[in-house]
Design a protein around this motif. Structure first.
Motif, PDB file in Angstrom:
ATOM      1  N   HIS B  96       0.768  -1.088   0.060  1.00 45.40           N
ATOM      2  CA  HIS B  96       0.056   0.275  -0.045  1.00 45.40           C
ATOM      3  C   HIS B  96       0.782   1.247  -0.138  1.00 45.40           C
ATOM      4  CE1 HIS B  96      -2.642   3.142   1.649  1.00 45.40           C
ATOM      5  NE2 HIS B  96      -3.525   2.271   1.292  1.00 45.40           N
ATOM      6  N   ALA B  97       1.935   1.204   0.881  1.00 48.32           N
ATOM      7  CA  ALA B  97       2.624   2.395   0.815  1.00 48.32           C
ATOM      8  C   ALA B  97       3.436   2.806  -0.327  1.00 48.32           C
ATOM      9  CB  ALA B  97       3.776   2.047   1.976  1.00 48.32           C
ATOM     10  N   VAL B  99       2.239   1.513  -3.469  1.00 50.03           N
ATOM     11  CA  VAL B  99       1.344   1.997  -4.561  1.00 50.03           C
ATOM     12  C   VAL B  99       0.866   3.458  -4.547  1.00 50.03           C
ATOM     13  CG1 VAL B  99      -0.878   1.478  -5.226  1.00 50.03           C
ATOM     14  CG2 VAL B  99       0.512  -0.310  -4.798  1.00 50.03           C
ATOM     15  N   THR B 100       0.727   3.695  -3.358  1.00 50.64           N
ATOM     16  CA  THR B 100       0.304   5.499  -2.957  1.00 50.64           C
ATOM     17  C   THR B 100       1.522   6.271  -2.910  1.00 50.64           C
ATOM     18  OG1 THR B 100       0.325   4.918  -0.728  1.00 50.64           O
ATOM     19  CG2 THR B 100      -1.930   4.478  -1.571  1.00 50.64           C
ATOM     20  N   ASP B 101       2.918   5.656  -3.180  1.00 50.95           N
ATOM     21  CA  ASP B 101       3.762   6.780  -3.054  1.00 50.95           C
ATOM     22  C   ASP B 101       4.225   7.217  -1.798  1.00 50.95           C
ATOM     23  OD1 ASP B 101       4.804   6.229  -5.463  1.00 50.95           O
ATOM     24  OD2 ASP B 101       4.058   7.997  -6.480  1.00 50.95           O
ATOM     25  N   LEU B 102       3.823   6.641  -0.746  1.00 49.25           N
ATOM     26  CA  LEU B 102       4.194   7.001   0.535  1.00 49.25           C
ATOM     27  C   LEU B 102       5.563   7.173   0.822  1.00 49.25           C
ATOM     28  CD1 LEU B 102       2.867   7.868   3.417  1.00 49.25           C
ATOM     29  CD2 LEU B 102       3.137   5.544   4.138  1.00 49.25           C
ATOM     30  N   ARG B 105       7.468  10.316  -0.208  1.00 44.16           N
ATOM     31  CA  ARG B 105       7.281  11.576   0.484  1.00 44.16           C
ATOM     32  C   ARG B 105       8.451  12.082   1.553  1.00 44.16           C
ATOM     33  NH1 ARG B 105       1.509  10.914   1.751  1.00 44.16           N
ATOM     34  NH2 ARG B 105       1.299   9.887  -0.058  1.00 44.16           N
ATOM     35  N   SER B 239       0.360   8.650   8.587  1.00 44.96           N
ATOM     36  CA  SER B 239      -0.323   8.155   7.373  1.00 44.96           C
ATOM     37  C   SER B 239      -1.170   6.785   7.714  1.00 44.96           C
ATOM     38  CB  SER B 239       0.643   8.025   6.262  1.00 44.96           C
ATOM     39  OG  SER B 239       1.730   7.227   7.074  1.00 44.96           O
ATOM     40  N   ALA B 241      -1.366   3.758   5.930  1.00 43.70           N
ATOM     41  CA  ALA B 241      -0.693   2.681   5.920  1.00 43.70           C
ATOM     42  C   ALA B 241       0.120   2.704   7.405  1.00 43.70           C
ATOM     43  CB  ALA B 241       0.374   2.673   4.836  1.00 43.70           C
ATOM     44  N   CYS B 305     -10.228   5.619   4.219  1.00 42.85           N
ATOM     45  CA  CYS B 305      -9.200   4.487   4.340  1.00 42.85           C
ATOM     46  C   CYS B 305      -8.535   4.576   5.414  1.00 42.85           C
ATOM     47  CB  CYS B 305      -8.194   4.731   2.947  1.00 42.85           C
ATOM     48  SG  CYS B 305      -7.102   6.085   3.200  1.00 42.85           S
ATOM     49  N   ARG B 306      -8.385   5.744   6.474  1.00 39.39           N
ATOM     50  CA  ARG B 306      -7.621   5.740   7.566  1.00 39.39           C
ATOM     51  C   ARG B 306      -8.482   5.102   8.566  1.00 39.39           C
ATOM     52  NH1 ARG B 306      -6.265  11.507   8.932  1.00 39.39           N
ATOM     53  NH2 ARG B 306      -4.814  11.024   7.428  1.00 39.39           N
TER      54      ARG B 306
END
Lengths: 126, 328
Positions: B96-97, B99-102, B105, B239, B241, B305-306
């Motif tokens: 998930h991290a 795919v969401t580009d976390l 960051r 965040s 994830a 989603c959180r």
């Protein structure tokens, strides 16, 4: 005064200072308080292996008895961890102050600390 | 089979060092390495769970130092289960991290993630009380970095509070370890259980104080009710994830409570036998009630989603309440 009294009162005093400073809830006193607390804990861990004088911790042919080496190893680990964490929390506190302008540990601004209706503590994230 | 126990600790450590030192400017490669390592970890933890489910208890002596003197890693059904839970949670969180580009960051996402896994796996496997403290620190330090990943003023404010609370908790942990070591003369958990059972009457009060203090520390990590105030804000401001991954961190506290109470402060512990049980039961029931209220009444409980932050203590309190009901 006996050695035991000196060590235990030193631990007690350091802990008292540490708790007082941590409860000030501003980052600078809190960091100082955490340092005092970790000093107190290091002394306390040291005293856990009993207070003995002039005894080697490791092998020595001439020694009649030994000091407990394990608490010394524990204190060493605890010092390293406390040192790293203090450095981290100092940087984090500075960064928080520079970004949000607040040095309260719970992130409340001074005005909001007096009237709890002030700036919302979560910002836009909630 | 025994030597495989060290792998869940060694593999994340090696991968973390690799991604930190040589892959820090190659995001795609460090993503691949991180995913592959976490996948391997998941496979291994399932194999270990299968092995432990036969009831076998494996002990690995680190550096071949014999049990009460060296540090041991112990794999039994509970720790294998927690290990599998960790790696099976870590894999989707990592995907998930990515795919969401976390991980784009901020710096060093993948090394921090692997260090977090190292701390979690170590805490679940270790059979030594001071080693448990060290792994607690490893997972906490990694979690500070992950919690603040991406930054922002709100996250920094909540992060400072989280760090300070946990530092005070670690201090109390050391006090408890010192008390127990002073009274029993050992740090190996199994050896401590034997020594506590044979302790002289003069040491009973110290052992009881140390044990209860230890439960306070683990309760702080598990966010049991009077000690839960740090949790909602921390988990809500990080965040999504990472909040999902941190769900396993409160379980470390619950796991440590179960491990220490049933092993050391069980029926054989003389004056301190089941001493923490009445406190844990009350705190667990209150946590459960509060957790449900938070889940049902929380603003962001559904549709986002959180994960609702208050749903996190619910799981740990369920475990803690099971722990205390098992003692009855």
């Amino acid at each position: 005064m006996s050695l035991e009294f000196l060590v235990s009162s030193a631990i007690g005093l350091l802990t008292a200072c540490g708790v007082y400073l941590v409860l000030r809830a501003r980052t600078f006193p809190v960091v100082l308080g955490l340092t005092f607390l970790s000093y107190a804990i290091n002394l306390f861990l040291f005293a856990c292996g009993r207070l003995v004088i002039n005894r080697p911790p490791l092998f020595d042919k001439a020694a009649e008895a030994y000091a407990d080496p394990l608490p010394q190893a524990l204190v060493l680990t605890a010092i390293v961890i406390a040192f790293g964490m203090t450095a981290f929390v100092v940087i984090l506190a500075l960064r928080t102050y520079l970004e949000s302008g607040v040095d309260h540990v719970d992130g409340r601004s001074d005005a909001a600390g007096q009237r709890r209706t002030g700036e919302p503590s979560q910002g836009g994230a909630a | 089979m025994t030597a495989w126990i060290i792998v869940p600790v060694a593999l994340p450590a090696l991968v973390a060092a690799l991604t930190l030192l040589s892959l820090r400017h190659r995001l795609a490669l460090s993503r691949t390495v991180s995913i592959v390592a976490t996948g391997l970890l998941a496979v291994l933890s399932i194999v270990l769970l299968g092995h432990a489910s036969t009831g076998a208890i494996e002990v690995y002596a680190v550096g071949s130092w014999v049990a009460p003197y060296g540090i041991v890693l112990v794999l039994d059904r509970l720790s294998a289960l927690m290990l599998a839970l960790t790696s099976l949670l870590a894999l989707p969180v990592l995907v998930h991290a990515i795919v969401t580009d976390l991980d784009r960051r901020g710096w060093h996402f993948h090394p921090l993630f692997q260090f977090q896994l190292l701390g979690l796996n170590g805490a679940f496997l270790t059979g030594d009380l001071f080693n448990l403290f060290v792994f607690f620190e490893v997972l906490l330090i990694a979690s500070y970095g992950l919690m603040l990943h991406g930054q922002g003023a709100a996250r920094l404010k909540a992060g400072l509070q989280y760090v300070v609370v946990n530092l005070v908790g670690s201090t109390l942990f050391l006090v408890a370890v010192g008390l127990l070591y002073g009274a029993t003369g050992t740090l190996n958990m199994a050896d401590m259980a034997v020594r506590v059972a044979a302790a002289s009457p003069g040491d009973q009060a110290l052992i009881k104080a140390g044990g209860l203090l230890l439960i306070v520390v683990f309760g702080l990590k598990a966010a049991l009710v009077p000690l839960h105030f740090w949790l909602p804000r921390t988990y809500a401001s990080t965040s999504g994830a990472m909040a999902a991954l941190f769900a396993i961190m409160t379980k470390v506290g619950a796991y440590a409570i179960i491990r220490m109470v049933t092993l050391v402060f069980g029926a054989t512990a003389q004056a301190s036998a089941w001493a923490p049980a009445p406190w844990i039961l009350g705190a667990a029931l209150l946590t459960m009630a509060l957790g449900f209220a938070g889940v049902l009444g929380g603003e962001g409980g559904s549709g986002t989603c959180r994960p609702s932050p208050s749903s996190v203590p619910w799981g740990s309190c369920w475990r803690a309440s099971r722990c205390s009901s098992r003692q009855r």
